[in-house]
Write a protein that holds these residues in place. Structure first.
Motif, PDB file in Angstrom:
ATOM      1  N   VAL A  17       4.938   6.946   1.149  1.00 53.41           N
ATOM      2  CA  VAL A  17       5.509   6.001   2.086  1.00 53.41           C
ATOM      3  C   VAL A  17       4.795   4.869   1.496  1.00 53.41           C
ATOM      4  CG1 VAL A  17       5.497   4.916   4.241  1.00 53.41           C
ATOM      5  CG2 VAL A  17       5.716   7.370   3.862  1.00 53.41           C
ATOM      6  N   VAL A  18       5.477   3.526   1.245  1.00 51.80           N
ATOM      7  CA  VAL A  18       5.000   2.284   0.544  1.00 51.80           C
ATOM      8  C   VAL A  18       5.304   1.317   1.757  1.00 51.80           C
ATOM      9  CG1 VAL A  18       5.035   0.505  -1.000  1.00 51.80           C
ATOM     10  CG2 VAL A  18       5.513   2.915  -1.867  1.00 51.80           C
TER      11      VAL A  18
ATOM     12  N   THR B 139       8.103  -4.529   5.307  1.00 53.93           N
ATOM     13  CA  THR B 139       8.992  -3.461   4.371  1.00 53.93           C
ATOM     14  C   THR B 139       8.498  -2.209   4.362  1.00 53.93           C
ATOM     15  OG1 THR B 139      10.009  -5.519   3.249  1.00 53.93           O
ATOM     16  CG2 THR B 139      10.161  -3.250   2.446  1.00 53.93           C
ATOM     17  N   ALA B 140       9.196  -1.125   4.660  1.00 48.13           N
ATOM     18  CA  ALA B 140       8.906   0.085   4.471  1.00 48.13           C
ATOM     19  C   ALA B 140       9.719   0.822   3.297  1.00 48.13           C
ATOM     20  CB  ALA B 140       9.105   0.933   5.684  1.00 48.13           C
ATOM     21  N   ILE B 141       9.287   1.545   2.286  1.00 49.58           N
ATOM     22  CA  ILE B 141       9.828   1.970   1.185  1.00 49.58           C
ATOM     23  C   ILE B 141       9.411   3.431   1.357  1.00 49.58           C
ATOM     24  CG2 ILE B 141      10.327   2.106  -1.067  1.00 49.58           C
ATOM     25  CD1 ILE B 141       9.554  -0.716  -1.299  1.00 49.58           C
TER      26      ILE B 141
ATOM     27  N   ARG C 299       0.781  -1.261   0.212  1.00 49.12           N
ATOM     28  CA  ARG C 299       0.050   0.013   0.039  1.00 49.12           C
ATOM     29  C   ARG C 299       0.959   1.218  -0.055  1.00 49.12           C
ATOM     30  NH1 ARG C 299      -3.171  -1.830   3.670  1.00 49.12           N
ATOM     31  NH2 ARG C 299      -4.837  -2.188   2.432  1.00 49.12           N
ATOM     32  N   ALA C 300       0.770   2.076  -0.838  1.00 49.32           N
ATOM     33  CA  ALA C 300       1.303   3.316  -0.976  1.00 49.32           C
ATOM     34  C   ALA C 300       0.455   4.622  -0.530  1.00 49.32           C
ATOM     35  CB  ALA C 300       1.829   3.778  -2.624  1.00 49.32           C
ATOM     36  N   PHE C 301       1.132   5.268   0.381  1.00 49.14           N
ATOM     37  CA  PHE C 301       0.278   6.387   0.908  1.00 49.14           C
ATOM     38  C   PHE C 301       1.152   7.974   0.580  1.00 49.14           C
ATOM     39  CE2 PHE C 301       0.011   3.133   3.676  1.00 49.14           C
ATOM     40  CZ  PHE C 301      -1.275   2.819   4.165  1.00 49.14           C
TER      41      PHE C 301
END
Length: 271
Positions: free
Chosen positions: A59-60, A50-52, A17-19
């Motif tokens: 923020v993904v 995992t955070a990207i 999920r991308a924010f």
């Protein structure tokens, strides 16, 4: 199934999920020992997540539940520049399919042969660009909605109602959107990770096609060009109104001076 394919996800399917949370995201000092990449910054979160993080405010999160997502986003609040009251989201389902070709079937999940970090980062890149495009598409559409009545009235009557303040507001809205959309997100640029992993270019090309990144970016650029032209037209209208007003003032002053001269001549003749 090797360790790379098991981590960071705990099952055969998971959610990414991308924010889009703010104009900018400060990632300085977030580097950790379990970092997966630095551009964009990617690291593990909890047991299976995992955070990207992208500096342009996206923020993904992959492999986290809703509560974990909110907790992680809350931890970033002090790092956000001009956070949005309403954040846009983009969601995708990832499926581990080691025996199948990596593909994205219509309406289906993103099928990966392994869940290695570089593959997850590519998915994060595509989702981040898509969610930014979605917000900018909405902002551009709102500018068109606001300027459309001006254009319609100009086409019908050749005039445009509204004072200078109203026109300046429309120019401000148009230029503000154009500035934000032409910011740090370069949709056409190749992700940095592909320079080190060129074998993943086919996967990224499929992600680009799935989310229509290039087509949407081109459409957005065309609309931005129209917005720029609209702002120029509105500016010209203000300049024309101002020039006409000055010309009228000059004409009235000349007439007033002529009347004064005529009056003075009449007085002197009678005297």
């Amino acid at each position: 199934m090797n360790q790379a394919s098991k981590s960071p996800l705990g099952g055969d399917r998971t959610t990414a999920r991308a924010f889009f949370v703010s104009d900018r995201l400060n990632t300085s000092g977030l580097e950790r020992g379990d970092v997966l990449a630095t551009t964009p910054l990617a690291f593990r979160v909890n047991a299976n997540g995992t955070a990207i993080l992208f500096r342009y405010g996206v923020v993904v999160l992959i492999g986290l539940n809703a509560l974990e997502e909110e907790e992680f986003l809350g931890s970033l609040q002090s790092r956000l520049t001009r956070p949005f009251a309403r954040r846009d989201e983009e969601i995708a389902t990832i499926e581990l399919a080691p025996d199948r070709e990596e593909q994205i079937p219509p309406g289906g999940p993103i099928c990966l042969q392994s869940l290695a970090p570089e593959r997850l980062i590519l998915i994060g890149e595509a989702l981040a660009k898509s969610v930014v495009l979605a917000r900018h598409e909405r902002e551009v559409a709102s500018v068109f909605d606001m300027t459309e009545p001006f254009a319609r009235e100009l086409a019908q009557s050749g005039r445009m109602r509204g004072g200078r303040g109203a026109i300046l507001k429309q120019i401000g809205n148009a230029l503000s959107v154009r500035h934000r959309v032409s910011g740090p997100v370069e949709v056409s640029e190749k992700p940095d990770i592909l320079w080190d992993k060129p074998q993943l270019e086919r996967l990224y090309a499929r992600l680009e096609d799935e989310y229509e990144l290039k087509e949407r970016a081109e459409s957005l650029n065309r609309k931005l060009a129209v917005i720029a032209e609209t702002a120029q037209v509105l500016t010209d209208i203000i300049d024309t109104r101002r020039s006409l007003r000055l010309e009228l003032i000059i004409v009235f002053l000349i007439l007033f001076e002529v009347l004064i001269t005529v009056y003075q001549l009449a007085i002197s003749r009678h005297g």
